[in-house]
Design an enzyme around this catalytic site. Structure first.
Site, PDB file in Angstrom:
ATOM      1  CD1 TRP A 102      -1.960  -2.205   1.846  1.00  0.00           C
ATOM      2  CD2 TRP A 102      -2.697  -1.605  -0.163  1.00  0.00           C
ATOM      3  NE1 TRP A 102      -2.886  -3.193   1.556  1.00  0.00           N
ATOM      4  CE2 TRP A 102      -3.738  -2.692   0.573  1.00  0.00           C
ATOM      5  CE3 TRP A 102      -3.270  -1.316  -1.002  1.00  0.00           C
ATOM      6  CZ2 TRP A 102      -4.211  -3.650  -0.389  1.00  0.00           C
ATOM      7  CZ3 TRP A 102      -3.650  -2.105  -2.063  1.00  0.00           C
ATOM      8  CH2 TRP A 102      -4.100  -2.522  -2.025  1.00  0.00           C
ATOM      9  CG  ASP A 172      -4.001   3.565   4.187  1.00  0.00           C
ATOM     10  OD1 ASP A 172      -5.028   3.727   4.526  1.00  0.00           O
ATOM     11  OD2 ASP A 172      -3.124   3.261   3.489  1.00  0.00           O
ATOM     12  CE  LYS A 196      -9.433  -3.594   2.564  1.00  0.00           C
ATOM     13  NZ  LYS A 196      -8.570  -2.461   2.374  1.00  0.00           N
TER      14      LYS A 196
HETATM   15  C1  LIG Z   1      -7.470  -2.134   1.047  1.00  0.00           C
HETATM   16  C2  LIG Z   1      -6.682  -1.350   1.366  1.00  0.00           C
HETATM   17  C3  LIG Z   1      -6.264   0.008   0.717  1.00  0.00           C
HETATM   18  C4  LIG Z   1      -7.330  -0.113  -0.763  1.00  0.00           C
HETATM   19  O1  LIG Z   1      -8.717   0.568  -0.772  1.00  0.00           O
HETATM   20  P1  LIG Z   1      -9.105   0.673  -1.489  1.00  0.00           P
HETATM   21  O2  LIG Z   1     -10.173   0.702  -1.403  1.00  0.00           O
HETATM   22  O3  LIG Z   1      -9.687  -0.989  -2.384  1.00  0.00           O
HETATM   23  O4  LIG Z   1      -8.841   1.784  -3.005  1.00  0.00           O
HETATM   24  C5  LIG Z   1      -5.207   0.601   0.880  1.00  0.00           C
HETATM   25  N1  LIG Z   1      -4.332   0.487   1.942  1.00  0.00           N
HETATM   26  C6  LIG Z   1      -4.834  -0.260   3.096  1.00  0.00           C
HETATM   27  C7  LIG Z   1      -4.092  -0.512   4.535  1.00  0.00           C
HETATM   28  C8  LIG Z   1      -6.050  -1.055   2.531  1.00  0.00           C
HETATM   29  O5  LIG Z   1      -5.876  -2.513   3.635  1.00  0.00           O
END
Ligand SMILES: *Cc1c(COP(=O)(O)O)cnc(C)c1O
Length: 361
Positions: A102, A172, A196
């Site tokens: 990521w 993030d 998530k």
């Molecule tokens: C799933 C995830 C992403 C990507 O998310 P999208 O909504 O599919 O763009 C980015 N960072 C982390 C930590 C993730 O778990």
């Protein structure tokens, strides 16, 4: 009705109470004669839904008054680009802490807008731990420092945040947002894709300080790609992901009603401990990441071979456990045990793991 234990990394389980309430309100939201899905986002009823969602999130997290809350679309992935576009605009350089896929993707996008410095990385150990925050090479002139708190794919999580001085820290938190208390004032911006730990796919929650919003005010960028218009219009510059925000709002209420984030952290620690204690006691399974970097949300492990990993997944079907397969980039096994996974689900999984171990060791 037969709900199963879904160990998916995302989209993931939601609290049953939330789903039931949404089902009850599906055809007729509180006497409106329509579903929230069918409602104008400019209606009074909907305004109340989004206002309440924001107020509950502010209360739950303790968001200071000098931070804005946004509910946008485009996933966490759109933020990989929006962050440098809007914020790498002063000295045109930023520090990135590299902890896996990521952050790699975030750096790829940032490179279009300025100089990306890798302030720390755990690539040398295939991201089996997070980089040490005490030995980062930070540039005091950087426009921001960027990190990913919980690394969904590997199952790692930072236990402390770097001291970035006057440079804003951007995080993030897609796969750990609302799993524990957050000290918002340590950050310039926090963001998370909802699917998530918080709600359905299609909503990205952003908490951003006023001074960072200011940076984006007069940039020559398409309107959706700037933070300022979204802030000025209360996430309603255009049609927001209305139904997703409504569900997130219900999850915030569920978290408030079940003891808030301190309590949630306790529960998440208790759940993860059951799995990690078993993994540590077993000579059959191997946890995939180093002890001091372990995630409470994504628990990664392996059996002695790829063949046994596959047999494990096959055997899990009889208990209707789903999505225990590791990410395609790492292989192995992964149990994602977000807020909505009940402790009974974790206990049931460990029971199966023991049974499988006895059969195959
Ligand atoms: C799933 C995830 C992403 C990507 O998310 P999208 O909504 O599919 O763009 C980015 N960072 C982390 C930590 C993730 O778990």
């Amino acid at each position: 009705m037969a709900r199963i234990y879904n160990f998916s990394a995302g989209p993931a389980m939601l609290p049953e109470e939330v789903l039931k309430e949404a089902a009850e309100e599906m055809l007729d939201y509180r006497g409106c004669g329509m579903s929230v899905m069918e409602m104008s986002h400019r209606s009074k009823v909907y305004q109340q839904i989004i206002d309440e969602a924001e107020a509950d999130l502010r209360k739950l997290v303790g968001i200071p008054d000098n931070y804005r809350v946004l509910f946008l679309q485009g996933g966490a992935t759109l933020q990989f680009g929006m962050i440098p576009m809007n914020l790498m605009t002063v000295n045109k350089k930023a520090d990135y802490i590299h902890s896996g896929v990521w952050t790699k993707k975030a750096m790829q996008d940032a490179k279009f807008f300025g100089q990306v410095n890798v302030a720390g990385s755990s690539e040398d150990v295939q991201f089996r731990r997070v980089p040490d925050v005490k030995s980062l090479k930070l540039d005091p002139e950087a426009d921001y420092v960027y990190m990913c708190d919980n690394n969904t794919i590997y199952g790692t999580k930072f236990k402390e945040y770097p001291d970035t001085g006057k440079v804003p820290l951007i995080c993030d938190m897609s796969s750990c947002f609302l799993s524990e208390p957050i000290d918002v004032k340590k950050f310039g911006m926090i963001y998370a894709g909802a699917q998530k730990n918080v709600g359905p796919a299609g909503v990205t929650i952003i908490i951003i300080s006023d001074d960072l919003v200011e940076r984006s005010k007069d940039l020559p960028l398409p309107v959706y790609l700037r933070y300022a218009p979204h802030v000025e219009n209360g996430s309603m510059y255009n049609t927001p992901p209305t139904y997703g925000i409504y569900i997130c709002g219900k999850v915030f209420k569920w978290l408030l009603a079940t003891g808030g984030l301190e309590k949630r952290k306790e529960l998440n620690e208790a759940k993860a401990k059951i799995l990690y204690d078993y993994l540590d006691s077993s000579s059959f399974y191997r946890p995939s990441v180093e002890k001091d970097s372990r995630s409470l949300m994504n628990v990664t492990f392996r059996t002695p071979s790829d063949e046994l990993d596959a047999a494990f997944l096959e055997g899990a079907k009889k208990y209707k456990f789903t999505n225990l397969k590791g990410h395609r980039s790492t292989g192995g096994l992964r149990a994602s045990i977000y807020n909505a996974m009940p402790i009974e689900g974790v206990k049931a999984l460990v029971k199966y793991m023991k049974e499988f171990e006895d059969e195959h060791k």
